[in-house]
Design an enzyme around this catalytic site. Structure first.
Site, short mmCIF file in Angstrom:
data_model
loop_
_atom_site.label_atom_id
_atom_site.label_comp_id
_atom_site.label_asym_id
_atom_site.label_seq_id
_atom_site.Cartn_x
_atom_site.Cartn_y
_atom_site.Cartn_z
N HIS A 179 0.15 17.91 -26.45
CA HIS A 179 -0.04 16.49 -26.12
C HIS A 179 -1.34 15.89 -26.66
CE1 HIS A 179 3.47 17.13 -23.69
NE2 HIS A 179 3.44 15.92 -23.20
N HIS A 231 -0.77 12.55 -28.62
CA HIS A 231 -1.32 11.25 -28.25
C HIS A 231 -2.02 10.59 -29.43
CE1 HIS A 231 -1.10 12.15 -23.68
NE2 HIS A 231 -0.08 11.44 -24.09
N ARG A 272 0.82 -1.23 0.00
CA ARG A 272 0.00 0.00 0.00
C ARG A 272 0.85 1.28 0.00
NH1 ARG A 272 -3.55 -2.85 3.71
NH2 ARG A 272 -5.26 -3.72 2.49
N LYS A 298 8.32 23.18 -13.58
CA LYS A 298 7.39 22.08 -13.29
C LYS A 298 7.06 22.02 -11.80
CE LYS A 298 5.74 17.57 -14.24
NZ LYS A 298 5.73 16.37 -15.04
N HIS A 306 7.71 9.65 -27.94
CA HIS A 306 6.77 10.57 -27.29
C HIS A 306 7.17 12.04 -27.54
CE1 HIS A 306 3.99 12.22 -24.36
NE2 HIS A 306 5.00 12.80 -23.73
#
Ligand code: NAD
Ligand code: GLY
Length: 379
Positions: free
Chosen positions: A259, A263, A132, A238, A277
């Site tokens: 993007h 994509h 977890r 960022k 990418h």
């Protein structure tokens, strides 16, 4: 071969991702791998660690990182995955989590993701779900990973329904960006990452884009100072966006400049090696600026600057090299509609008023997008 071992861990620069109790540092410098044990040790709760890397990165850098961790008193077991986008799937995730459990890690253990965005994404997701959630550290070794994927806590694998559709927002405890690792990247991979560098200039920092127009050639040719400055600038940008909008409810969407188009192109090339990418993002950013011009938001000179700079650096800026007769605007639009960022069937596009000033729009007339794609496919 241990390419970073002999180099001194020269002066470091630090960017903080300010997320309160989940905040962390991004350390940027040359020769950082050789000192990774000390840095990981400073954030690790225990003395056990698993390094996840790929078969290309392992012969280059694994020994250096493993030796540094062991030197810092951290027991470090390595798991080496195949390289490439196809590793980022549920099969490899299941195998990876089993191998992590085989190591009998506990919740004080730390996972180290050593590699590009593929390793960072799958290892980060494994860290989010094993027991977890265990701590992890990103050691990104591609330009794309250093300026984008290793920062911000998006982790994921791909499914037959599409890319990055299973994942979690799960922040690392530390990011170590060793500029020296970029020296072994192929030019093609470096340039794909460079597209993401350019993205930061285009979306919010016109001065940085102007700097890239001046320094981009040297940066791509290996100038370590320019590389470091670019990585620092991108990480700072960022970090600020992520601190402000961790879960992409608003401002973080700007990081998707190009993007939505990218994509669709990646889906059409089946996420293979035809189009990396970052290469798809470069073409997507050209499309986003062209769309902004057509919709009357942006002067055409700005779109021309974007096109010129990416082309001068050697990135593809159109579809002509690889799109065949099977490509149609409708198919590309269909891929866009399946983008996970489409809400209730409505697509959000990142558009621009000018270089350095992007904004999002959810009411773009789809006919304008279709016309743009038809023109791009006609060339
Ligand atoms: P990658 O991880 O596949 O690395 C590209 C290639 O370079 C691989 O073959 C790898 O083995 C090799 N490599 C890595 N470091 C090297 C080095 N220093 N020297 C020589 N070879 C090296 O690809 P990438 O471009 O780093 O990342 C792409 C992935 O990142 C995609 O899956 C994309 O979805 C994901 N991504 C995630 C985010 C995010 O926020 N999580 C953001 C952008 C992209
Ligand atoms: N790569 C886009 C983001 O992290 O939000």
């Amino acid at each position: 071969m241990n390419l970073s071992r002999e180099r001194p861990a020269a002066d470091l620069e630090t960017v903080r991702v300010d997320l309160g109790g989940r905040g962390y540092d991004i350390l940027v410098g040359q020769g950082l791998l050789a000192d990774s044990g000390r840095h990981v040790g400073a954030v690790a709760k225990g003395r056990r660690c698993a390094i996840v890397t790929d078969e290309t990165v392992a012969p280059l850098y694994l020994d250096t990182v493993q030796a540094s961790l062991e030197g810092a008193g951290i027991n470090a077991e390595a798991i080496v995955l195949p390289q490439g986008e196809h590793t980022k799937d549920l099969g490899h995730l299941g195998d990876l989590t089993d191998r992590l459990l085989d190591l009998q890690l506990d919740r004080a253990s730390v996972l180290v993701a050593l590699g590009g965005g593929v390793i960072g994404d799958i290892a980060g997701f494994a860290a989010a779900i094993v027991l977890r959630g265990i701590d992890y550290v990103q050691i990104p070794t591609t330009l794309l990973a250093q300026v984008d994927s290793a920062v911000g806590g998006k982790t994921a694998v791909n499914t037959r329904h599409g890319k990055n559709l299973l994942g979690a927002f799960y922040q690392p405890r530390l990011v170590l960006a060793d500029i020296g690792t970029l020296e072994t990247l192929s030019r093609r991979e470096f340039l794909a990452g460079y597209a993401e560098v350019v993205k930061y200039g285009l979306l919010g920092d016109a001065d940085f884009f102007s700097w890239l127009e001046r320094e981009g050639a040297a940066l791509c040719d290996g100038d370590a100072g320019a590389r470091r400055q670019a990585v620092m600038t991108c990480c700072a940008a960022k970090a600020a966006v992520v601190a402000d909008d961790e879960r992409e409810a608003g401002r973080r969407q700007l990081l998707n400049l190009g993007h939505t188009f990218a994509h669709a192109f990646e889906a059409e090339t089946a996420y293979g090696t035809t189009l990396l990418h970052g290469e798809a993002v470069a073409i997507g950013m050209v499309c986003a600026f062209e769309l902004s011009v057509r919709l009357g938001f942006c002067p055409s000179e700005d779109a021309e600057r974007v096109h010129r700079h990416l082309a001068e650096r050697g990135l593809r800026v159109g579809l002509e090299d690889f799109a065949d007769a099977s490509w149609t605007a409708d198919r590309l639009l269909e891929h866009m509609a399946h983008d996970k960022k489409a809400l209730g069937g409505v697509l959000t596009f990142v558009l621009a008023h000018r270089v350095g000033e992007a904004f999002t729009s959810s009411d773009v007339e789809i006919g304008a997008v279709r016309a743009l794609l038809e023109d791009a496919l006609r060339v």
